[in-house]
Design an enzyme around this catalytic site. Structure first.
Site, PDB file in Angstrom:
ATOM      1  N   ALA A 249       0.832  -1.206   0.000  1.00 41.79           N
ATOM      2  CA  ALA A 249       0.000   0.000   0.000  1.00 41.79           C
ATOM      3  C   ALA A 249       0.862   1.250   0.000  1.00 41.79           C
ATOM      4  CB  ALA A 249      -0.924  -0.002   1.210  1.00 41.79           C
ATOM      5  N   PHE A 250       0.429   2.257  -0.741  1.00 39.17           N
ATOM      6  CA  PHE A 250       1.125   3.543  -0.759  1.00 39.17           C
ATOM      7  C   PHE A 250       0.897   4.304   0.543  1.00 39.17           C
ATOM      8  CE2 PHE A 250       1.766   4.861  -5.463  1.00 39.17           C
ATOM      9  CZ  PHE A 250       2.694   3.846  -5.602  1.00 39.17           C
ATOM     10  N   LEU A 251       1.901   5.076   0.910  1.00 34.72           N
ATOM     11  CA  LEU A 251       1.737   6.081   1.950  1.00 34.72           C
ATOM     12  C   LEU A 251       1.074   7.314   1.336  1.00 34.72           C
ATOM     13  CD1 LEU A 251       5.197   5.777   3.734  1.00 34.72           C
ATOM     14  CD2 LEU A 251       2.991   4.901   4.526  1.00 34.72           C
TER      15      LEU A 251
ATOM     16  N   ASP B  95      20.446  -4.042   2.567  1.00 34.04           N
ATOM     17  CA  ASP B  95      20.411  -2.913   1.640  1.00 34.04           C
ATOM     18  C   ASP B  95      19.642  -1.726   2.213  1.00 34.04           C
ATOM     19  OD1 ASP B  95      20.964  -1.617  -0.777  1.00 34.04           O
ATOM     20  OD2 ASP B  95      19.080  -2.251  -1.665  1.00 34.04           O
TER      21      ASP B  95
END
Length: 536
Positions: free
Chosen positions: A350-352, A418
Site C-alpha cells: 500500500a502507498f503512503l 540494503d
C-alpha cells in the site's frame, strides 16, 4: 633576486607549517579517545559519556553522512514507491509518557500442530501485556491528518483522479463533512497514521486493506520511475494505489554467497514476510503488504497507458506471456518476467499518503553499506564512528538512534543488507517513528523484552510467522528453511545482547523506554554487533 628566493622559501615553509598544524588538530581528538569494546561506543563503562559535540566543532558525519536528504531532487520519489519500511515502536510521548503498542487478537488463523490448545499463538501473543500498552491521548499535532478541519484530500494535489463516487458527486465536499466510514479503506489507513504508529492493531481497516490489495480491480498500471529493478504502480477501482513487485525467482532459490548485496534480485515474498514480521515485532512501521496472482494480459498489458512498458510484452517460445519493462538492472529479454501462461504472482504494498499532502524527510542510514566492491564503509574502519554519530543530531537526544537499532535487528532477522536510507513524516519533526520501506546496536527495553518473548517455546517466532502468513493468498510465503532461519537469527541477536550486557552492564546496553526518556544514553555499536553476528 636573492631576496625573492628567500621570500618564496619563507612562503613555502609557512604553508607546510600550516598544513602540519591542520593535520595535528584533526587527529588530536582521535588520539585522545580510547578504542572501545565490541558492545559499546568508544568510552569505557567508568567514563562519562560525551553528551554533545563540542561547540563550534562540526562533525564530518553531520555534513556528509548523516544529513537530511529531503531537499534533494530524488528524495521524495518514494511518494509512489516503497523504498524501505515503517515503524512505530514504544517511545516516550511529548510529556514523557510511554508510547506503546496496541494489540488485537489475530483473526482467521489456525494454529499449526503443537500450538496452544486454547487458541492461536498470535492471539496469545497480542494479548500479552507487552502488546497491550495504551497510546497517550492524541492531539491534532499528533495525527497526520485532522478530518475535523477543512483539510481536503485534494485529488489535484495528489496528482490523481477523484478518489470515490462521493467525491465525484460533491466536488467541493470536505473530508470533515463526510463520515470516515464512507472513505475507501486506503484513505482510512492514511487518516489513522499518527506520531507514534503507522497503524494500530485495533484498526479493522488494515485487514480490509489487505483484502483490497488482493482483490480490488486494477484500472491502470505504470512503471515506477527510478530504482534499480522493475516495479509497477497499480491503481485500483477505488482509486487506491500500491507498488507491485513481481516474482523473479522461486521461493527455494538461494542467493549465491559471492553475490554483492546490491546485485541480488528483489524478492516479492520477502516484502510480504517483512510486513508480517514487523507486525509480530510490534513495530508497525511497514505499510500493509499482500500477495496477489495477477493476470498479465488483462490486469497489466490491457490497462496500461505506459507505452514503454507495453512495448516490452512478448510471447516466449513456451507460449507464455512475458514482459521486462525498463530499469537500471535486470530489464531485458534475458531477465523477462513470464507467466504461466499469463498468471504471475507478486507483492502489492500500500502507498503512503502522497507527498503533496504529507511531506517526508529522507535520512541516510548511519550504518549503510559502502556499495563499493573494494572499499569498506566508514563505520567498518573507524573505531570512533559510533561516538561521532551519538554527538550528531538527531541521534544526540531522544530515541532516534534506538529506532535505528530496532531497524537493524529487523533487517538482520530478514536478511536485508540494503538499508541505505529511511524516512520520517515531516509534520512530526524528530519525535516520531522512522518508516521501513523497500525490504527486499543497543536496544530499547521494550524491544529486548519482546525479542525474549518471541524466543520462548510457547510462542516461537517461526511458528508465529507461519500462522500469520497463512492468511496471505500466496501462502506458503516462506519455505521451512527460511522460517527456521528466523529462530536462528533471533538467537544470535539475543546472544550478542547477552554478551554486551555481561561486558558493559544492563543499563549501558538496554535503554528503559518504558519510562521517562533521558537526554542521552549508552548504545551498542551496530557495526561491532553486525560483525560478531556474522562470525557466528
Amino acid at each position: 633576486m636573492i631576496l625573492f628566493r628567500k621570500f618564496r622559501v619563507l612562503i613555502l615553509m609557512v604553508f607546510l607549517i600550516a598544513c602540519s598544524m591542520h593535520i595535528m588538530i584533526d587527529l588530536l581528538p582521535r588520539l585522545e579517545r580510547r578504542a572501545g569494546g565490541s558492545c559499546s561506543c568508544p568510552h569505557g563503562p567508568s567514563e562519562e559519556p560525551r553528551d554533545r559535540a563540542e561547540p563550534g566543532r562540526s562533525s564530518k558525519h553531520t555534513l556528509r553522512i548523516l544529513q537530511d536528504f529531503s531537499n534533494e531532487p530524488s528524495s521524495n520519489l518514494t511518494s509512489h514507491s516503497l523504498e524501505e519500511r515503517p515503524e512505530a515502536a514504544h517511545r516516550p510521548g511529548p510529556a514523557g509518557q510511554s508510547r506503546g503498542s496496541r494489540g488485537s487478537p489475530g483473526q482467521g488463523s489456525n494454529p499449526r500442530p503443537g500450538a496452544p490448545a486454547q487458541g492461536s499463538r498470535l492471539s496469545a501473543l497480542f494479548a500479552h501485556p507487552l502488546y497491550t500498552v495504551a497510546l497517550p491521548a492524541l492531539t491534532d499535532e499528533d495525527t497526520l491528518f485532522n478530518v475535523n478541519t477543512d483539510i481536503r484530500f485534494d485529488p489535484k494535489a495528489a496528482e490523481n483522479q477523484e478518489w470515490g463516487a462521493q467525491a465525484r458527486d460533491e466536488d467541493k465536499a470536505r473530508a470533515g463533512e463526510l463520515s470516515a466510514d464512507s472513505y475507501p479503506n486506503w484513505l482510512r489507513f492514511h487518516i489513522g497514521i499518527n506520531r507514534f504508529e503507522l497503524y494500530s492493531r485495533h484498526n479493522p481497516v488494515i485487514d480490509a486493506m489487505l483484502a483490497d490489495l488482493a482483490a480490488q480491480r486494477i484500472t491502470s498500471v505504470a512503471m515506477k520511475s527510478g530504482g534499480t529493478q522493475l516495479k509497477l504502480i497499480m491503481t485500483f477501482h477505488n482509486y487506491g494505489q500500491a507498488l507491485f513487485k513481481p516474482m523473479k525467482q522461486t521461493r527455494e532459490q538461494e542467493t549465491p554467497p559471492d553475490f554483492f548485496y546490491f546485485s541480488d534480485f528483489e524478492r516479492h515474498n520477502a516484502e510480504i514476510a517483512a510486513y508480517h514480521l514487523d507486525r509480530i515485532l510490534d513495530f508497525r512501521r511497514v505499510p500493509p503488504v499482500a500477495g496477489r496472482l495477477v493476470n498479465m494480459t488483462k490486469e497489466i498489458r490491457d490497462v496500461t497507458r505506459d507505452k514503454k512498458l507495453w512495448r516490452t510484452f512478448f510471447i516466449s517460445p513456451a507460449n507464455n506471456i512475458c514482459f521486462y519493462g525498463e530499469c537500471s538492472y535486470y530489464c531485458s529479454t534475458e531477465h523477462a518476467l513470464c507467466g504461466r501462461p499469463d498468471q504471475i504472482e507478486g507483492s502489492l504494498a500500500a502507498f503512503l499518503p502522497d507527498l503533496a499532502l504529507a511531506k517526508r524527510k529522507t535520512w541516510r542510514n548511519p550504518w549503510r553499506r559502502s556499495y563499493h566492491k573494494r572499499k569498506k564503509a566508514e563505520w567498518e574502519v573507524d573505531p570512533d564512528y559510533c561516538e561521532e554519530v551519538k554527538q550528531t543530531p538527531p541521534y544526540d537526544s531522544g530515541f532516534r538512534l534506538l529506532d535505528v537499532m530496532d531497524m537493524t535487528i529487523f533487517d538482520f532477522l530478514m536478511g536485508n543488507m540494503d538499508r541505505h536510507h529511511y524516512e520520517t513524516f515531516e509534520k512530526f519533526g524528530n519525535e516520531t517513528f522512522i518508516i521501513h520501506l523497500d525490504n527486499g546496536r543497543g536496544v530499547k527495553k521494550s524491544t529486548h523484552l519482546r525479542l525474549q518473548l518471541l524466543a520462548r517455546e510457547e510462542f516461537r517466532l517461526s511458528v508465529l510467522m507461519e500462522e500469520s502468513l497463512r492468511r496471505d493468498r500466496l501462502a506458503p510465503v516462506l519455505i521451512r528453511p527460511h522460517l527456521e532461519a528466523l529462530d536462528r537469527r533471533l538467537r544470535l541477536v539475543l546472544s550478542v545482547l547477552a554478551d554486551c550486557i555481561e561486558k558493559d552492564g544492563y543499563s549501558s546496553v538496554v535503554e528503559d523506554d518504558m519510562g521517562p526518556a533521558p537526554e542521552t544514553a549508552h548504545f551498542v555499536n551496530p557495526a561491532h554487533t553486525s560483525r560478531r553476528a556474522q562470525k557466528r
